[in-house]
Design an enzyme around this catalytic site. Structure first.
Site, mmCIF file in Angstrom:
data_model
loop_
_atom_site.group_PDB
_atom_site.id
_atom_site.type_symbol
_atom_site.label_atom_id
_atom_site.label_comp_id
_atom_site.label_asym_id
_atom_site.label_seq_id
_atom_site.Cartn_x
_atom_site.Cartn_y
_atom_site.Cartn_z
ATOM 1 N N ASP A 1 1.268 -35.261 12.454
ATOM 2 C CA ASP A 1 0.489 -36.349 11.870
ATOM 3 C C ASP A 1 1.386 -37.223 10.998
ATOM 4 O O ASP A 1 2.279 -36.722 10.315
ATOM 5 C CB ASP A 1 -0.640 -35.791 10.983
ATOM 6 C CG ASP A 1 -1.781 -35.191 11.797
ATOM 7 O OD1 ASP A 1 -1.817 -35.403 13.026
ATOM 8 O OD2 ASP A 1 -2.638 -34.519 11.195
ATOM 9 N N TYR B 1 0.813 -1.213 0.000
ATOM 10 C CA TYR B 1 0.000 0.000 0.000
ATOM 11 C C TYR B 1 0.850 1.267 0.000
ATOM 12 O O TYR B 1 0.466 2.289 -0.572
ATOM 13 C CB TYR B 1 -0.982 -0.002 1.183
ATOM 14 C CG TYR B 1 -2.187 -0.868 0.904
ATOM 15 C CD1 TYR B 1 -3.058 -0.559 -0.136
ATOM 16 C CD2 TYR B 1 -2.446 -1.998 1.650
ATOM 17 C CE1 TYR B 1 -4.158 -1.351 -0.422
ATOM 18 C CE2 TYR B 1 -3.537 -2.809 1.381
ATOM 19 C CZ TYR B 1 -4.396 -2.473 0.343
ATOM 20 O OH TYR B 1 -5.479 -3.258 0.059
ATOM 21 N N GLU C 1 2.104 -30.346 15.814
ATOM 22 C CA GLU C 1 1.374 -29.872 14.631
ATOM 23 C C GLU C 1 0.063 -29.167 14.960
ATOM 24 O O GLU C 1 -0.194 -28.072 14.504
ATOM 25 C CB GLU C 1 1.084 -31.038 13.665
ATOM 26 C CG GLU C 1 0.238 -30.610 12.471
ATOM 27 C CD GLU C 1 0.048 -31.720 11.426
ATOM 28 O OE1 GLU C 1 0.837 -32.674 11.402
ATOM 29 O OE2 GLU C 1 -0.900 -31.611 10.636
#
Lengths: 361, 361
Positions: free
Chosen positions: A241, A94, A189
């Protein structure tokens, strides 16, 4: 690299370009090629390193806009350093709206130029005072973080005193310091598994630091873990996982970094990390409930075996991924709940922590 | 509702079913229909309420599995309450793997039964001791959170002393208490804008509490803001992107809740919230850089005008959304950076906070 040094490096680089223009020569900027093809993995170094490939940006009619944008981005960085301020990537985009014809049209354009500047000076974005949008992870356990308030007074933030809550890592961590007698860092995780260990007071019983990654760890989170583990000289164990995403995306990115941001890996990877679990072998050893591998899992696993320099280097990882493909199953870190909510802290983690040398590399 | 009461309610309900079976009658369970069609909005109440629609689950050959699963889920809740423990939604799913033929095949199935139990007893999931996977938001400012450590000792967590970091809201907030003299709560959509206000010490200068929502606020985050604002009796101002997602998803969900979880809204919405910005009018008043509305934005805005009971009730919102459609533009909360990084704290927020009564409802 000290604050003054980067500042001076930017000025020096700009002077060089300025003097070339004054002498009516074509000014150029050199920066490393940022791609997986320009990366090498040496285990003793511990992370994906940039190769020798360089690209040169010469000022021509065709490159004038990008050239000007790169210079304006360098100038913005210098201003931020002098003002002891920082800008998020979106804010930088911006700000460019006031650069006249050098304004960026879309944020991905400004991000790319930012990456170029970063690679050109061989420092990380945070040192240039640009910070990512995303926050870091959450921390609980035997750790005191040293920070400063707005008036410059030191703050001691005791991560053992957050109760069921935790310390949220800021998006810039370069200025933080640490005090701790913890024995290891456990990088987790999911927020759910993190909360489980918190609930059972796991960090107090085992003298460790718990960090919730919240999926693929953000830059700030990886840098925090790296600086923490460098300073305390303690190992980092990953508990994610047991699926291709957990192994090849979350863990691999944490440990050795990623291909398309190789100029950053020296700051953002954690080579001292090892893989506690969940492994494909755990599915068998602990009779865990699983889910079948999806097509995307199988593709990701096969790609890793074929193309990932990290996996290709480590035989134990090739065997583990092949075992997962043979089983055709993936497993989540909360699957231990089948054996009771306490099983993970009373049985699985203590079992594993007896032999960290057996963790996957 | 007290701990004992829910516990006893579960036992009472189970006894009723048991005695019906003993008398060879068909046991039934009644629960509210959970859908947008069974919702009403009354501004004096302040949130989407469940209508009168009820569904009955009768034990038959066809429903025996779901019936058994519902009873097992109630039983698990009772055990968790008695053990002063909690289970994440995913853990509850894995626990069911030991329920023999009543085991769930996929987690969405167990989530649905959990929602049914929750609606049946008219309490929220956290009171049944089931907690979502996602963490809440981040907090900094003039607030002391009261929690307890694992040994039951009180902890005073001072959110004014975390430097560039912050307090990460846990996934269950029912047990927390608060101390504060703050004047208002500012709920912020993005981590980047939150970090900007933190960097400029905004909470200290204005005596407020900053909360980073991180997109659509999680249940824990909404419940935290609700309990905080109820306890402190201070207003909540939302500062989000000026686009249909920021208004109709993030802000609307924070204030009045959502349609498909209407049985929860009485706990999880924040009726005392109002909308500070960014408004479509701000685009004009502050000459902000924008992006064109995408097709999905236009669809979402038109849907809201046509179908959203909240938007349909509030004329100022209809005008604002129509103005956005007429402009064909959306605006991000970091667009103020165009006028300098300090503009948002030195000009925009002070301007706005002179007239909170003019905020959108």
């Amino acid at each position: 690299m000290a604050k003054v040094a980067i500042d001076l490096k930017i000025i020096e680089s700009a002077r060089d370009i300025h003097s070339k223009i004054m002498r009516r020569q074509k000014p150029t900027m050199n920066m490393p090629v940022r791609s997986l093809g320009n990366v090498r993995y040496t285990p003793t170094v511990g992370y994906f390193q940039l190769g020798q490939g360089q690209k040169t940006r010469t000022l021509t009619v065709g490159t004038v806009k990008t050239f000007a944008q790169t210079l304006k981005m360098m100038s913005l960085s210098k201003e931020l350093i002098l003002a002891d301020d920082m800008a998020t990537k979106r804010e930088a985009y911006y700000i460019s709206k006031n650069w006249g014809q050098a304004a960026f049209t879309e944020q991905p354009e400004s991000d790319t130029v930012m990456d170029d500047v970063e690679a050109m000076f061989g420092v990380n974005r945070e040192q240039l005072r640009f910070v990512p949008e995303e926050k870091g992870g959450d921390v609980a356990g035997r750790l005191v973080v040293l920070d400063r308030d707005a008036k410059g007074r030191q703050l001691k933030i005791d991560c053992a005193r957050f109760g069921s809550g935790s310390y949220s890592i800021p998006i810039d961590v370069e200025h933080l310091d640490f005090q701790s007698q913890a024995k290891f860092i456990l990088a987790i995780e999911t927020a759910g598994a993190f909360q489980r260990l918190l609930k059972y007071d796991y960090w107090d019983k085992t003298n460790c630091i718990l960090i919730s990654l919240g999926g693929v760890p953000t830059r700030a989170c990886r840098r925090f873990i790296r600086r923490l583990s460098d300073k305390l000289r303690i190992p980092v164990y990953a508990f994610v996982d047991g699926d291709p995403y957990g192994i090849c995306n979350i863990y691999r990115t944490l440990k050795v970094g990623s291909g398309n941001a190789a100029h950053l890996n020296q700051y953002f990877c954690v080579p001292q990390a090892s893989y506690l679990g969940v492994t494909p072998q755990d599915i068998i050893d602990y009779k865990l409930p699983t889910h079948p591998l999806k097509q995307v899992d199988i593709k990701r696993a096969k790609d890793a075996l074929k193309n990932d320099p990290f996996i290709k280097h480590h035989k134990p990882w090739q065997l583990a991924i092949q075992q997962m493909l043979d089983l055709g199953q993936r497993v989540e870190q909360q699957a231990f709940a089948k054996h009771g909510l306490e099983f993970v802290v009373k049985k699985y983690l203590p079992d594993k922590l007896k032999n960290p040398s057996k963790f996957l590399p």
